[in-house]
Design a protein around this motif. Sequence first.
Motif, PDB file in Angstrom:
ATOM      1  N   LEU A  39       0.823  -1.213   0.000  1.00 13.42           N
ATOM      2  CA  LEU A  39       0.000   0.000   0.000  1.00 13.42           C
ATOM      3  C   LEU A  39       0.858   1.265   0.000  1.00 13.42           C
ATOM      4  CD1 LEU A  39      -2.860  -1.031   2.449  1.00 13.42           C
ATOM      5  CD2 LEU A  39      -3.007  -0.698  -0.026  1.00 13.42           C
ATOM      6  N   ARG A  40       2.068   1.167   0.542  1.00  7.39           N
ATOM      7  CA  ARG A  40       2.973   2.313   0.486  1.00  7.39           C
ATOM      8  C   ARG A  40       3.399   2.553  -0.963  1.00  7.39           C
ATOM      9  NH1 ARG A  40       6.876   0.551   3.756  1.00  7.39           N
ATOM     10  NH2 ARG A  40       5.804   1.244   5.647  1.00  7.39           N
ATOM     11  N   ASP A  41       3.604   1.480  -1.708  1.00  9.37           N
ATOM     12  CA  ASP A  41       3.988   1.612  -3.114  1.00  9.37           C
ATOM     13  C   ASP A  41       2.798   1.950  -4.006  1.00  9.37           C
ATOM     14  OD1 ASP A  41       6.582   0.980  -2.419  1.00  9.37           O
ATOM     15  OD2 ASP A  41       6.379  -1.153  -2.904  1.00  9.37           O
ATOM     16  N   ARG A  42       1.593   1.518  -3.606  1.00  8.10           N
ATOM     17  CA  ARG A  42       0.400   1.730  -4.446  1.00  8.10           C
ATOM     18  C   ARG A  42      -0.722   2.356  -3.617  1.00  8.10           C
ATOM     19  NH1 ARG A  42      -1.005  -4.005  -6.766  1.00  8.10           N
ATOM     20  NH2 ARG A  42      -2.483  -2.775  -8.012  1.00  8.10           N
ATOM     21  N   PRO A  43      -0.545   3.597  -3.175  1.00  5.32           N
ATOM     22  CA  PRO A  43      -1.558   4.234  -2.307  1.00  5.32           C
ATOM     23  C   PRO A  43      -2.907   4.403  -3.004  1.00  5.32           C
ATOM     24  CG  PRO A  43       0.064   5.844  -3.060  1.00  5.32           C
ATOM     25  CD  PRO A  43       0.585   4.511  -3.439  1.00  5.32           C
ATOM     26  N   THR A  62      -6.805   5.400  -2.008  1.00  7.89           N
ATOM     27  CA  THR A  62      -7.166   6.806  -2.215  1.00  7.89           C
ATOM     28  C   THR A  62      -8.217   6.973  -3.311  1.00  7.89           C
ATOM     29  OG1 THR A  62      -5.281   7.067  -3.733  1.00  7.89           O
ATOM     30  CG2 THR A  62      -4.934   7.630  -1.405  1.00  7.89           C
ATOM     31  N   ARG A  63      -8.281   6.067  -4.287  1.00  5.25           N
ATOM     32  CA  ARG A  63      -9.301   6.223  -5.344  1.00  5.25           C
ATOM     33  C   ARG A  63     -10.715   6.070  -4.792  1.00  5.25           C
ATOM     34  NH1 ARG A  63      -9.813   0.683  -8.765  1.00  5.25           N
ATOM     35  NH2 ARG A  63      -9.248  -0.803  -7.122  1.00  5.25           N
ATOM     36  N   TRP A  64     -10.826   5.479  -3.607  1.00  6.29           N
ATOM     37  CA  TRP A  64     -12.128   5.328  -2.946  1.00  6.29           C
ATOM     38  C   TRP A  64     -12.319   6.381  -1.840  1.00  6.29           C
ATOM     39  CZ3 TRP A  64     -15.061   1.974  -5.493  1.00  6.29           C
ATOM     40  CH2 TRP A  64     -14.439   0.936  -6.185  1.00  6.29           C
ATOM     41  N   LEU A  67      -3.733  -7.665  -1.686  1.00  4.41           N
ATOM     42  CA  LEU A  67      -3.570  -6.502  -2.542  1.00  4.41           C
ATOM     43  C   LEU A  67      -4.378  -6.645  -3.823  1.00  4.41           C
ATOM     44  CD1 LEU A  67       0.257  -5.946  -1.992  1.00  4.41           C
ATOM     45  CD2 LEU A  67      -1.592  -4.495  -1.147  1.00  4.41           C
ATOM     46  N   ARG A  68      -4.492  -7.875  -4.346  1.00  7.60           N
ATOM     47  CA  ARG A  68      -5.339  -8.095  -5.538  1.00  7.60           C
ATOM     48  C   ARG A  68      -6.798  -7.785  -5.218  1.00  7.60           C
ATOM     49  NH1 ARG A  68      -1.969 -12.615  -6.329  1.00  7.60           N
ATOM     50  NH2 ARG A  68      -3.518 -14.029  -5.401  1.00  7.60           N
ATOM     51  N   HIS A  69      -7.255  -8.212  -4.043  1.00  5.46           N
ATOM     52  CA  HIS A  69      -8.629  -7.900  -3.633  1.00  5.46           C
ATOM     53  C   HIS A  69      -8.847  -6.389  -3.585  1.00  5.46           C
ATOM     54  CE1 HIS A  69     -10.239 -11.829  -2.947  1.00  5.46           C
ATOM     55  NE2 HIS A  69      -9.383 -12.146  -1.975  1.00  5.46           N
ATOM     56  N   LEU A  70      -7.877  -5.674  -3.040  1.00  6.25           N
ATOM     57  CA  LEU A  70      -8.014  -4.229  -2.918  1.00  6.25           C
ATOM     58  C   LEU A  70      -8.005  -3.545  -4.281  1.00  6.25           C
ATOM     59  CD1 LEU A  70      -5.682  -3.550   0.160  1.00  6.25           C
ATOM     60  CD2 LEU A  70      -8.174  -3.501   0.106  1.00  6.25           C
ATOM     61  N   SER A  71      -7.303  -4.140  -5.252  1.00 11.09           N
ATOM     62  CA  SER A  71      -7.259  -3.536  -6.584  1.00 11.09           C
ATOM     63  C   SER A  71      -8.518  -3.817  -7.395  1.00 11.09           C
ATOM     64  CB  SER A  71      -6.039  -4.054  -7.353  1.00 11.09           C
ATOM     65  OG  SER A  71      -6.172  -5.444  -7.625  1.00 11.09           O
ATOM     66  N   ALA A  72      -9.289  -4.839  -6.975  1.00 13.51           N
ATOM     67  CA  ALA A  72     -10.443  -5.258  -7.777  1.00 13.51           C
ATOM     68  C   ALA A  72     -11.777  -4.787  -7.219  1.00 13.51           C
ATOM     69  CB  ALA A  72     -10.459  -6.782  -7.888  1.00 13.51           C
ATOM     70  N   THR A  73     -11.814  -4.366  -5.973  1.00 17.34           N
ATOM     71  CA  THR A  73     -13.112  -4.066  -5.370  1.00 17.34           C
ATOM     72  C   THR A  73     -12.990  -2.945  -4.352  1.00 17.34           C
ATOM     73  OG1 THR A  73     -15.020  -5.061  -4.246  1.00 17.34           O
ATOM     74  CG2 THR A  73     -12.857  -5.738  -3.503  1.00 17.34           C
ATOM     75  N   ASP A  74     -14.115  -2.353  -4.022  1.00 19.59           N
ATOM     76  CA  ASP A  74     -14.163  -1.324  -2.987  1.00 19.59           C
ATOM     77  C   ASP A  74     -13.765  -1.959  -1.659  1.00 19.59           C
ATOM     78  OD1 ASP A  74     -14.832   0.521  -1.040  1.00 19.59           O
ATOM     79  OD2 ASP A  74     -16.729   1.097  -1.963  1.00 19.59           O
TER      80      ASP A  74
END
Length: 567
Positions: free
Chosen positions: A488-492, A496-498, A552-559
Amino acid sequence: MSAPHERPTPAPSLYAYASARSRSGTPPPRGGLTLPATARPPYGEGARPPYKKAREIVTGLLHARLTGPDTTRAAAETERALVATRVREQLVFPTAAALDPADPVAARALARRLVREGTTVHGVAAGLGLLTRLGEPEDVPYLRALGWLEDVFPYAVEALDPLDRPAAALLWLTHFTPGDGPRGLVEAVAAGDRALVRERLLGLAGDDPGMRPDDARRVAEATGLADLLDRAPEDTALLGQALRLLARTVTQGDHGVEILDHADALALYGTVAARAHLLPPDPGHQARLLTLARELHSGAARLLDLPPGRRETVGARLLDAVREPAEAGRRADWIRRTARHLRAAGPAPAPRLRIEVAVADPAGPTAVETRILVDGRPILPLAFPQGRGDTPEELLDSGSLRAGAEPRPVRLGVTSCAEACCGALYVTVRREGPHVVWDGWRRPDRPPELPAYRFDADAYDAEIARAEHDHGWTWPARRTARLITAGLRDRPELLTRWGLRRGWISTHFQDPDVTVVTFTGPPADGAGEPRQFLWRLPDDGRPPAERAAEALRHLSATDPRTLAERP
């Protein structure tokens, strides 16, 4: 004929009042005897001064009377003046204890008048405060008697500590510890029955989380545990209880480090280490022996005044008695991991800077702290003993200890309650040519008594890099949390998009095998406090890297809010 004028009955001194009731030979009641009504004269009209002003008033009042030739008159005037200030006695005692009188003999004489003849809590508290620094053995009977009184006994304990540690410990156990176990122990010690003391001592749950480190220290001091062990070299039950109490004492409590105040710490450490091989190799004993060895290696116990080479000998004996368990489980894993780390460290000379991550025995509250040692001495117990080192996630994973040209304040430790409550220890870190400099130390109340430290920059960078990449202390759920944090530090933008912000990511306080990810979002109705969310990830046995990548995949795919619960 008019009735004769009656003189008012003089108020009794608190010492005389307590002494008359302390001759029974039994311990005082828990909480102490009720004070006579005259012990707290009415304050009269007016508001109390604020704290800082009150300390100044009391300091000036005492200084003005410390050297008077008539101590009887000075003591009476002091009492009247203290009551008239309207300050609380809880402020009088520490103010008096902090004084450093120019004429200790005269100040001691005034203190004794106040202690022996004082009729108010204010006067006696001032005398007891002065005796914390100036007391002598002849004062002990007076302090022990005053320890019978409610609201006075805490001050009597502090004044007794430098003079008669067992007596102070007995008063502590009488008034400060709940339950029937300590009370029964107090009665056995008061009766002088060694056999009963041993019986009651073995009846205490020495490693019960309800027994605080200060309770454990006081139990050992009040019972003369070191002497009991010397008299019973084959008593493994007593040895096991000594191990429990000592392991609890080296565990940091909410108010500081107890082992450095333990009158018999050196003797107990040496006896337990020398006889450790006699103990049954159950997981509890093994974990406690490792706790003692770890604290001697990097904790406050490293500051004990041991002769040259003695620390290494004691540590080696403790480790020699540890047999790594074959079974699985979190505590067994901790025993294996901690034993291997301490054995690998060995008796090597202390480097200029060493960073250690210490993980507590999982049988108790999960505690993970970063310990910093300079020239072999741990910084926090020296400078801020009531604080615990910040976690490696806060100090190491964040890169906080890396040195740059710009000076940067770094928090090294904080109290268990919170920085806003009782403070933290800070140092300023900066690079200065071929050196890294630590200075600008600060903590609550006063600057710590630490010098500026200069480190060779290359050696410093190497130690920081080693510590940042050391994952040997972790367990799967904690490692998963660190990897999610790094992701999450590398891909905030995953949050933040939510409209979400990353919060605390670690392991669950009550279940360290559960990874916890927290984050905050805007309030539901656009007003009020931000909403908090908590996502639990129980350990399912897969490698931490795999579990973190999936999270991290879950976080990239869904709210992320659909994955979490409201705490």
